[in-house]
Motif scaffolding. Structure first.
Motif, PDB file in Angstrom:
ATOM      1  N   SER A 137       0.820  -1.202   0.000  1.00 44.55           N
ATOM      2  CA  SER A 137       0.000   0.000   0.000  1.00 44.55           C
ATOM      3  C   SER A 137       0.861   1.261   0.000  1.00 44.55           C
ATOM      4  O   SER A 137       1.834   1.368   0.765  1.00 44.55           O
ATOM      5  N   PHE A 138       0.501   2.215  -0.840  1.00 43.65           N
ATOM      6  CA  PHE A 138       1.230   3.477  -0.884  1.00 43.65           C
ATOM      7  C   PHE A 138       0.755   4.449   0.197  1.00 43.65           C
ATOM      8  O   PHE A 138       1.458   5.408   0.518  1.00 43.65           O
ATOM      9  N   SER A 139      -0.397   4.211   0.778  1.00 45.62           N
ATOM     10  CA  SER A 139      -0.988   5.168   1.723  1.00 45.62           C
ATOM     11  C   SER A 139      -0.063   5.540   2.877  1.00 45.62           C
ATOM     12  O   SER A 139       0.116   6.722   3.177  1.00 45.62           O
ATOM     13  N   PRO A 140       0.573   4.573   3.579  1.00 40.42           N
ATOM     14  CA  PRO A 140       1.468   4.963   4.670  1.00 40.42           C
ATOM     15  C   PRO A 140       2.709   5.703   4.177  1.00 40.42           C
ATOM     16  O   PRO A 140       3.256   6.528   4.900  1.00 40.42           O
ATOM     17  N   VAL A 141       3.129   5.414   2.953  1.00 36.36           N
ATOM     18  CA  VAL A 141       4.264   6.143   2.384  1.00 36.36           C
ATOM     19  C   VAL A 141       3.873   7.596   2.153  1.00 36.36           C
ATOM     20  O   VAL A 141       4.611   8.519   2.494  1.00 36.36           O
ATOM     21  N   ARG A 142       2.704   7.806   1.584  1.00 37.88           N
ATOM     22  CA  ARG A 142       2.219   9.167   1.362  1.00 37.88           C
ATOM     23  C   ARG A 142       2.120   9.927   2.686  1.00 37.88           C
ATOM     24  O   ARG A 142       2.523  11.095   2.781  1.00 37.88           O
ATOM     25  N   ALA A 143       1.598   9.260   3.708  1.00 33.09           N
ATOM     26  CA  ALA A 143       1.441   9.914   5.010  1.00 33.09           C
ATOM     27  C   ALA A 143       2.799  10.315   5.579  1.00 33.09           C
ATOM     28  O   ALA A 143       2.954  11.415   6.120  1.00 33.09           O
ATOM     29  N   ALA A 144       3.790   9.431   5.451  1.00 31.06           N
ATOM     30  CA  ALA A 144       5.129   9.741   5.966  1.00 31.06           C
ATOM     31  C   ALA A 144       5.745  10.915   5.227  1.00 31.06           C
ATOM     32  O   ALA A 144       6.403  11.779   5.826  1.00 31.06           O
ATOM     33  N   LEU A 180       4.307  11.533  -7.831  1.00 29.53           N
ATOM     34  CA  LEU A 180       4.139  12.797  -8.547  1.00 29.53           C
ATOM     35  C   LEU A 180       2.987  13.624  -7.982  1.00 29.53           C
ATOM     36  O   LEU A 180       2.881  14.810  -8.292  1.00 29.53           O
ATOM     37  N   THR A 181       2.149  13.018  -7.156  1.00 34.08           N
ATOM     38  CA  THR A 181       0.998  13.724  -6.577  1.00 34.08           C
ATOM     39  C   THR A 181       1.239  14.147  -5.132  1.00 34.08           C
ATOM     40  O   THR A 181       0.301  14.582  -4.454  1.00 34.08           O
ATOM     41  N   THR A 182       2.477  14.021  -4.635  1.00 33.58           N
ATOM     42  CA  THR A 182       2.761  14.332  -3.234  1.00 33.58           C
ATOM     43  C   THR A 182       3.080  15.807  -2.998  1.00 33.58           C
ATOM     44  O   THR A 182       3.289  16.208  -1.847  1.00 33.58           O
ATOM     45  N   GLY A 183       3.178  16.590  -4.061  1.00 32.50           N
ATOM     46  CA  GLY A 183       3.500  17.995  -3.895  1.00 32.50           C
ATOM     47  C   GLY A 183       4.984  18.290  -3.861  1.00 32.50           C
ATOM     48  O   GLY A 183       5.400  19.425  -3.619  1.00 32.50           O
ATOM     49  N   ARG A 184       5.808  17.290  -4.111  1.00 32.98           N
ATOM     50  CA  ARG A 184       7.256  17.467  -4.142  1.00 32.98           C
ATOM     51  C   ARG A 184       7.789  17.218  -5.554  1.00 32.98           C
ATOM     52  O   ARG A 184       7.160  16.515  -6.359  1.00 32.98           O
ATOM     53  N   THR A 185       8.950  17.783  -5.832  1.00 33.96           N
ATOM     54  CA  THR A 185       9.652  17.478  -7.073  1.00 33.96           C
ATOM     55  C   THR A 185      10.276  16.094  -6.928  1.00 33.96           C
ATOM     56  O   THR A 185      10.962  15.819  -5.941  1.00 33.96           O
ATOM     57  N   VAL A 186      10.016  15.231  -7.894  1.00 35.29           N
ATOM     58  CA  VAL A 186      10.451  13.836  -7.818  1.00 35.29           C
ATOM     59  C   VAL A 186      11.602  13.612  -8.792  1.00 35.29           C
ATOM     60  O   VAL A 186      11.462  13.821  -9.996  1.00 35.29           O
ATOM     61  N   HIS A 200      14.661  11.034  -5.068  1.00 37.63           N
ATOM     62  CA  HIS A 200      14.755  12.179  -4.173  1.00 37.63           C
ATOM     63  C   HIS A 200      13.452  12.954  -4.286  1.00 37.63           C
ATOM     64  O   HIS A 200      13.010  13.288  -5.395  1.00 37.63           O
ATOM     65  N   LEU A 201      12.851  13.216  -3.148  1.00 42.18           N
ATOM     66  CA  LEU A 201      11.627  14.015  -3.085  1.00 42.18           C
ATOM     67  C   LEU A 201      12.015  15.383  -2.522  1.00 42.18           C
ATOM     68  O   LEU A 201      12.322  15.506  -1.336  1.00 42.18           O
ATOM     69  N   VAL A 202      12.025  16.389  -3.381  1.00 40.44           N
ATOM     70  CA  VAL A 202      12.543  17.703  -3.031  1.00 40.44           C
ATOM     71  C   VAL A 202      11.388  18.675  -2.859  1.00 40.44           C
ATOM     72  O   VAL A 202      10.444  18.700  -3.672  1.00 40.44           O
ATOM     73  N   ARG A 203      11.490  19.480  -1.814  1.00 40.14           N
ATOM     74  CA  ARG A 203      10.442  20.472  -1.578  1.00 40.14           C
ATOM     75  C   ARG A 203      10.333  21.399  -2.773  1.00 40.14           C
ATOM     76  O   ARG A 203      11.339  21.850  -3.341  1.00 40.14           O
ATOM     77  N   LYS A 204       9.108  21.688  -3.204  1.00 40.84           N
ATOM     78  CA  LYS A 204       8.868  22.516  -4.368  1.00 40.84           C
ATOM     79  C   LYS A 204       9.540  23.879  -4.230  1.00 40.84           C
ATOM     80  O   LYS A 204       9.556  24.489  -3.159  1.00 40.84           O
ATOM     81  N   GLY A 205      10.115  24.356  -5.329  1.00 42.46           N
ATOM     82  CA  GLY A 205      10.738  25.675  -5.364  1.00 42.46           C
ATOM     83  C   GLY A 205      12.205  25.682  -5.058  1.00 42.46           C
ATOM     84  O   GLY A 205      12.884  26.703  -5.257  1.00 42.46           O
ATOM     85  N   LEU A 206      12.749  24.560  -4.572  1.00 39.89           N
ATOM     86  CA  LEU A 206      14.172  24.532  -4.227  1.00 39.89           C
ATOM     87  C   LEU A 206      15.066  24.292  -5.431  1.00 39.89           C
ATOM     88  O   LEU A 206      16.239  24.645  -5.429  1.00 39.89           O
ATOM     89  N   ILE A 207      14.511  23.687  -6.481  1.00 37.44           N
ATOM     90  CA  ILE A 207      15.268  23.463  -7.724  1.00 37.44           C
ATOM     91  C   ILE A 207      14.768  24.455  -8.748  1.00 37.44           C
ATOM     92  O   ILE A 207      13.616  24.390  -9.181  1.00 37.44           O
ATOM     93  N   PRO A 208      15.602  25.414  -9.146  1.00 41.09           N
ATOM     94  CA  PRO A 208      15.171  26.429 -10.131  1.00 41.09           C
ATOM     95  C   PRO A 208      14.759  25.794 -11.440  1.00 41.09           C
ATOM     96  O   PRO A 208      15.382  24.843 -11.919  1.00 41.09           O
TER      97      PRO A 208
END
Length: 257
Positions: free
Chosen positions: A38-45, A70-76, A247-255
């Protein structure tokens, strides 16, 4: 790096050394087959993490998870794969005796770090996929990863003839987990490659594993490192699983371009 021990719950763990290297909070999250599909606990983490970068490893057979990421809100960023091989202790094919070669425990953390830096100079790992790690010296990372096990007595060195006196030409750092011994880092210096030196290191780890009552040896590498995987196959290891690294990077950190 050591990933053989299953994470009992899906949660991120702080990575202080990597955080110091890039000057931003980095966490790691390793998901194994034991955690279920299940991806659900991964998404929660992921959502609970405040880190700028999460280094996630998960089973390659969970192909559908990349779309979920790709739907987690982070740059993948797809940052490589990690292939695991396993040897039943006592079934290794060993190494032919070679005059002037022997193995022994290496407890000098600085010496182990310097040796690891020499062995892994030029080796590319998942850092190369992430612009935030661009300024990192990968050799410094391998040196750090070798120092800890050496200080704890979990480092074997391969010694051979040098100029005037014997010198360390290879090392293997290990971690014991019940019946399994995981090889965390292993290699020989560039000038000694192609001479069957590496098999002597594997034999030393196998002997150490059997001496402590262990039953298997586990080792891993990046998927692109096919040369060392051929050496493992010749010795008697068999492939058992593959993890993907992202790598899941917070949005906006990679120009953006």
């Amino acid at each position: 790096m050591g990933e053989a021990t299953a994470v009992p719950t899906v949660r991120t763990l702080a990575s202080p050394l990597e955080s110091a290297r890039i000057g931003r909070p980095v966490e790691r999250l390793s998901v194994h087959g034991e955690n279920g599909g299940s991806f659900s606990p991964v998404r929660a983490a992921i959502r609970e993490s405040a880190a700028d970068v999460i280094v996630l490893r998960y089973p390659a057979e969970r192909v559908e998870w990349f779309a979920e990421l790709l739907t987690t809100g982070r740059t993948v960023l797809l940052a490589d794969s990690l292939v695991y091989w396993r040897l039943v202790a006592g079934r290794g094919r060993g190494a032919a005796g070679a005059p002037g070669l022997w193995t022994g425990e290496l407890r000098d953390a600085d010496a182990a770090g310097a040796l690891a830096a020499e062995i892994f100079a030029g080796y590319r790992n998942h850092y190369a996929a992430d612009p935030l790690f661009a300024a990192c010296d990968a050799r410094a990372g391998y040196a750090d990863w070798a120092r800890g096990p050496a200080a704890a007595g979990n480092c074997l060195a391969l010694y051979g003839p040098g100029e005037g006196e014997p010198r360390a030409i290879g090392l293997a750092t290990v971690a014991d987990d019940g019946p399994a011994t995981e090889i965390l880092l292993a290699g020989v210096v560039p000038g000694e490659r192609g001479r069957n030196r590496y098999a002597h290191l594997l034999a030393a780890v196998e002997e150490r594993t059997r001496a402590r009552g262990g039953t298997e040896v586990v080792i891993s590498t990046q998927g692109h490192n096919t040369g060392v995987q051929r050496a493992w196959a010749r010795y008697g290891f068999e492939p058992v699983r593959t993890l993907l690294t992202v790598h899941l990077v917070r949005k906006g950190l990679i120009p953006s371009a």
